[in-house]
Design a protein around this motif. Sequence first.
Motif, mmCIF file in Angstrom:
data_model
loop_
_atom_site.group_PDB
_atom_site.id
_atom_site.type_symbol
_atom_site.label_atom_id
_atom_site.label_comp_id
_atom_site.label_asym_id
_atom_site.label_seq_id
_atom_site.Cartn_x
_atom_site.Cartn_y
_atom_site.Cartn_z
ATOM 1 N N LYS A 5 45.812 49.633 14.691
ATOM 2 C CA LYS A 5 46.051 48.685 15.780
ATOM 3 C C LYS A 5 47.104 49.246 16.734
ATOM 4 O O LYS A 5 48.188 49.662 16.314
ATOM 5 C CB LYS A 5 46.521 47.349 15.219
ATOM 6 N N ALA A 6 46.764 49.272 18.010
ATOM 7 C CA ALA A 6 47.709 49.740 19.010
ATOM 8 C C ALA A 6 48.911 48.800 19.089
ATOM 9 O O ALA A 6 48.755 47.577 19.067
ATOM 10 C CB ALA A 6 47.025 49.825 20.375
ATOM 11 N N LYS A 7 50.097 49.377 19.162
ATOM 12 C CA LYS A 7 51.304 48.556 19.288
ATOM 13 C C LYS A 7 51.241 47.738 20.573
ATOM 14 O O LYS A 7 50.933 48.277 21.648
ATOM 15 C CB LYS A 7 52.547 49.455 19.284
ATOM 16 N N ASP A 8 51.503 46.433 20.476
ATOM 17 C CA ASP A 8 51.494 45.516 21.605
ATOM 18 C C ASP A 8 50.101 45.411 22.240
ATOM 19 O O ASP A 8 49.968 45.071 23.409
ATOM 20 C CB ASP A 8 52.517 45.931 22.673
ATOM 21 N N VAL A 116 49.847 51.819 15.704
ATOM 22 C CA VAL A 116 49.848 53.084 16.451
ATOM 23 C C VAL A 116 50.570 52.850 17.777
ATOM 24 O O VAL A 116 50.047 52.176 18.669
ATOM 25 C CB VAL A 116 48.412 53.571 16.700
ATOM 26 N N PRO A 117 51.782 53.383 17.937
ATOM 27 C CA PRO A 117 52.534 53.165 19.172
ATOM 28 C C PRO A 117 52.095 54.111 20.282
ATOM 29 O O PRO A 117 51.513 55.167 20.031
ATOM 30 C CB PRO A 117 53.972 53.460 18.738
ATOM 31 N N GLY A 118 52.400 53.725 21.538
ATOM 32 C CA GLY A 118 52.212 54.649 22.642
ATOM 33 C C GLY A 118 51.313 54.155 23.748
ATOM 34 O O GLY A 118 50.805 53.031 23.740
ATOM 35 N N GLY A 213 58.928 49.428 23.787
ATOM 36 C CA GLY A 213 59.324 50.791 23.444
ATOM 37 C C GLY A 213 58.170 51.780 23.462
ATOM 38 O O GLY A 213 58.366 52.960 23.151
ATOM 39 N N ASN A 214 56.971 51.347 23.841
ATOM 40 C CA ASN A 214 55.839 52.269 23.935
ATOM 41 C C ASN A 214 56.112 53.353 24.974
ATOM 42 O O ASN A 214 56.680 53.086 26.045
ATOM 43 C CB ASN A 214 54.567 51.515 24.324
ATOM 44 N N THR A 215 55.684 54.581 24.662
ATOM 45 C CA THR A 215 55.794 55.708 25.594
ATOM 46 C C THR A 215 54.515 56.528 25.532
ATOM 47 O O THR A 215 53.790 56.504 24.536
ATOM 48 C CB THR A 215 56.974 56.634 25.246
#
Length: 225
Positions: A5-8, A116-118, A213-215
């Motif tokens: 799952k993608a963060k946010d 999964v962040p970003g 905080g996603n980048t």
Amino acid sequence: MIRAKAKDAKFIGTSIGGAKILVKDAVTGNILAEGMTAGSTGNTDKIMKQDWKRSEDLSEDDTAGFNASLDIDKPTFVTIEAYAPVNKKQAEVMSSTQLWVIPGKDITRDGVVLEVPGFVVDILSPQTHERINSTDKIELKANVVMMCGCPITKDGIWDANQYEVKAIVTNSDGDSKEVVLDQKDKPSTFQADLNLEKGLYEVMIYAYDPVSGNTGLDKTNFIVN
């Protein structure tokens, strides 16, 4: 059941190429199962707009996941890795966790969910090693989406006004300048124009969300004649 799952954002599924899943024996490193998450990104209202309650599933029958079948005859401590989004190498990250699996004891419903962040950032312009006349305006353009592929628009669920998208343009002497990119006409597309003197340049375009905080980042090189 294993999901990424993608963060946010939502689940990583077929629409962006899926997440590569590896289930390994944590002691030996042997791969016990591997595959790709497939299915939809999930129910937007349920995931992004509604309050969640304990034991309530975020997934539905068609929500992306990988159903791993393990051939084990005793409790086994495993490492689960998700590489996503697998078709976007400049954005791909690895998320992992560990747990015990017990023979005959299924893990279903939402299952194991790896965050999964970003952001996925794709530079659209300038093209790699493109030659541009010094008298011409240089168009900086990038496509920026969530890790599940969800679009970014002003005042949308994923609000472009909240995100900082900038280009760092560096010449061969190491001198850099920053340029702010703005989302205008097309969803998920950020752009700006600038003029540069003749030379060799590297451009990095990054996205940053100060709330989550996603980048994310992409970079390329071009030439000004």
